[in-house]
Design an enzyme around this catalytic site. Sequence first.
Site, short mmCIF file in Angstrom:
data_model
loop_
_atom_site.label_atom_id
_atom_site.label_comp_id
_atom_site.label_asym_id
_atom_site.label_seq_id
_atom_site.Cartn_x
_atom_site.Cartn_y
_atom_site.Cartn_z
N HIS A 81 40.19 44.86 44.44
CA HIS A 81 40.06 46.14 43.72
C HIS A 81 38.96 47.01 44.32
CE1 HIS A 81 42.71 45.12 40.23
NE2 HIS A 81 42.38 43.89 40.55
N ASN A 154 45.17 45.46 34.08
CA ASN A 154 46.01 46.04 35.14
C ASN A 154 47.07 46.93 34.52
OD1 ASN A 154 44.80 44.84 37.39
ND2 ASN A 154 46.12 43.05 37.34
N TYR A 368 33.51 37.12 37.34
CA TYR A 368 33.07 38.53 37.35
C TYR A 368 31.55 38.64 37.36
CZ TYR A 368 37.88 39.92 36.89
OH TYR A 368 39.20 40.11 37.14
FE1 HDD Z 1 40.11 40.31 38.73
C1 HDD Z 1 38.03 42.69 39.95
C2 HDD Z 1 41.89 42.74 37.04
C3 HDD Z 1 42.39 37.96 37.73
C4 HDD Z 1 38.16 37.90 40.03
N1 HDD Z 1 39.99 42.33 38.56
C5 HDD Z 1 39.04 43.13 39.12
C6 HDD Z 1 39.25 44.49 38.72
C7 HDD Z 1 40.35 44.50 37.91
C8 HDD Z 1 40.81 43.13 37.80
C9 HDD Z 1 40.96 45.72 37.25
C10 HDD Z 1 38.42 45.67 39.16
C11 HDD Z 1 37.31 45.94 38.20
C12 HDD Z 1 36.55 47.19 38.62
O1 HDD Z 1 37.15 48.28 38.55
O2 HDD Z 1 35.40 47.07 39.03
N2 HDD Z 1 41.84 40.35 37.68
C13 HDD Z 1 42.34 41.42 36.98
C14 HDD Z 1 43.43 40.98 36.13
C15 HDD Z 1 43.57 39.64 36.33
C16 HDD Z 1 42.57 39.24 37.30
C17 HDD Z 1 44.21 41.87 35.19
C18 HDD Z 1 44.53 38.70 35.68
C19 HDD Z 1 44.78 38.69 34.42
N3 HDD Z 1 40.27 38.30 38.89
C20 HDD Z 1 41.27 37.50 38.38
C21 HDD Z 1 40.94 36.12 38.61
C22 HDD Z 1 39.73 36.09 39.25
C23 HDD Z 1 39.33 37.47 39.41
C24 HDD Z 1 41.79 34.95 38.19
C25 HDD Z 1 38.89 34.94 39.73
C26 HDD Z 1 39.01 33.72 39.44
N4 HDD Z 1 38.44 40.30 39.88
C27 HDD Z 1 37.79 39.19 40.27
C28 HDD Z 1 36.49 39.46 40.97
C29 HDD Z 1 36.43 41.02 40.91
C30 HDD Z 1 37.73 41.40 40.23
C31 HDD Z 1 36.33 38.82 42.29
C32 HDD Z 1 36.15 41.80 42.19
C33 HDD Z 1 35.15 42.86 41.84
C34 HDD Z 1 34.75 42.54 40.49
O3 HDD Z 1 35.39 41.42 40.05
O4 HDD Z 1 33.94 43.14 39.82
O5 HDD Z 1 35.45 38.87 40.33
#
Ligand code: HDD
Length: 694
Positions: A81, A154, A368
């Site tokens: 993202h 999402n 997160y």
């Molecule tokens: Fe995630 C970012 C949505 C599963 C780990 N995720 C991130 C963002 C969104 C989502 C909208 C951007 C947030 C922003 O605007 O800063 N992610 C989802 C949805 C998921 C999902 C709807 C399933 C239901 N994500 C998911 C899993 C993991 C992560 C299973 C880790 C085990 N996601 C992350 C992250 C991020 C992220 C690596 C990258 C940047 C951040 O968190 O802040 O931690």
Amino acid sequence: MASTANSKTEDGKFADMQKDTVELNGKQHMTTDYGIKISDPDHSLRVASDKSTGPALLEDQIAREKIMRFDHERIPERVVHARGTGAFGTFKLFESAEDVTTAGVLTDTTRTTPLFLRFSTVQGSKGSADTVRDVRGFAVKMYTSEGNWDIVGNNIPVFFIQDAVKFPDFVHSVKPEPHNEVPQGQSAHNNFWDFVYLHSETTHMNYWQMSDRAIPRSYRMMQGFGVNTYSLVNKEGKRHFVKFHFTPELGVHSLVWDEALKIAGQDPDFHRKDLMSAIDAGHFPKWKFGLQLIPEEKLDDFEFDPLDATKVWPEEQVPIRYIGELELNRNVDEFFPQTEQAAFCTSHIVPGIDFSNDPLLQGRNFSYFDTQISRLGANWEELPVNRPVCPYMSLVNRDGASRHRITKGTVNYWPNRYEANPPATPAQGGFTSYPEKQNGIKTRALSEKFKEHYNQAQVFYNSLSQIEKMHLAKAFSFELDHCDDPVVYKRMSERVAAVSLELAQQVAKNVGGDTPTKALKQNKGQKAKGLSQLEYMPKKPTIATRRIAILIADGFDYSSFMTMKENLEARGAFVFTIGAQRQGVVAETGQKVVPDNFFSGMRSTLFDATFVPGGKHIANALVKNGVAKFWITESFAHLKPVAGVNEAVPFIAKQIGLDEVKTAQSGSLLTESYGVVTGHGDVAAMLDVRNIGP
Ligand code: HDD
């Protein structure tokens, strides 16, 4: 700088951020970061004479500071993202949910809760294009009076995997491949489809991702889903499982794939500019907020496991209860501190809301917070965009790189002899976890129901309209065509037969797979509510904020031009005049109009509809201009309304080249056929052909 002109100012978060906001004041002298005024910012200090330029001096603290600050401007982009944009807004309840929760934000109908919402794509880097085929992030941070509540969702209600431990594999497979860092902003490559084949749990999400949902027309025209299952707990201590929904007032609309591909090159910032300009113009996007609720004791009553994030809760079984509205009404003042540094956590919940044993959510609750530390440092929650608006204080959580807050007092532990910073009882608003009874053995397994992967993908596919199915077939074919490893595209096109044999045969033919002859799983044709995006048309059709192009060249008819322009603007459309040259275009009757852009500076793809006024400009210029002619052909191919009057009527008909398009004959007022509106006479009446109100 003027981007907040039309924004609301009354919200508490805005006031909070003002403490750290400085105006760029034209009269204030330039200083170093430690405050001394700078007399010459353009030359480094050096030893020189009249005849020679000597070496620069290390002593030059001013040049050193400037270059050093520049060297460290970047922070790690989000690991997923990375590409995104956001805006501030408000959340209001119109119905209290006090029967299911004690959370003030969901029970107090007198409140206006400030919020920040960041939209994003998943796969591409920070500089990638907005309109790629991808899932869109919909991350909301509500600054409630009881602390921050983040819904990190999402625009698609399900996810690729069931257990968070698979997330690194999944993300590695979809991101650019390790040997060459290709491709950017796309899932159309071997590794992603290899992963999809090897994990049948991705099937349901994969179908949503191949549908038009993954190429939205605008962030303002897509749904938001919390995806994971949370809990709500009421004052009697009873728990309901909950899924969160945001449904856009403008309806759900998508681009067509050819447009999306072209816009990615023509205007990579298409979505972020669209959001910003709508807010600037005072057209604040709105979403209805709803809950799907399952009482705790009914958790096992479904053929799927409600804690499995690869499944929707069918609305026939669990209806959505709409209780509030989210509005975006303020653009950020500066992108980096307010959007790039915005940081969300699924673990940020407030009293009255709790987690569930959704195995994806549990892993997310770790990930997160952890990623924010590496992206922003330990004190990331102190940053203006991230800090709560309610009073907050921890004597223990302190220090770490770039600590900003200054806490007075002599103790930094609890308990302490002063009883300073005491915890709150539940009656005082202290958070308490739902006392869920646990009984089990340690194991690396999910419940049996998690093993079924195709039913809901079939229902989703069956519920699409013919047009949506056709787009989905093309999307599958496009993606697998971009895989050059036969192992990948052959076995994947065969796998499609687990959802639809007919689709699998079509895809196999297009991409060079072996045509399957047998369904891998019988599809009984079951359909469900709320899956086709055609169900989400706005209650009242509107052209407000739609981008309309008017094509003109010397000799155009000023009267039909102005009538259409004024009528469109009165209905809130964003009208752009595209002319043969930007130096000015002269009407048949002598009036000069300075167009917003010249023909080759814009493309039809960047507009929702086109109008061509009558006049001699058709014969003089438009028929001789390839760009203008292709504009009409391309708009028509992208299924967009094209309208013209008088001399423009035969011009448009010719470009479209379809005999079946009925054009208004001279004397007849109006004809509409295949989205082409032509007429002779009342130009304003054209807008009422499809009852497009203000
Ligand atoms: Fe995630 C970012 C949505 C599963 C780990 N995720 C991130 C963002 C969104 C989502 C909208 C951007 C947030 C922003 O605007 O800063 N992610 C989802 C949805 C998921 C999902 C709807 C399933 C239901 N994500 C998911 C899993 C993991 C992560 C299973 C880790 C085990 N996601 C992350 C992250 C991020 C992220 C690596 C990258 C940047 C951040 O968190 O802040 O931690």
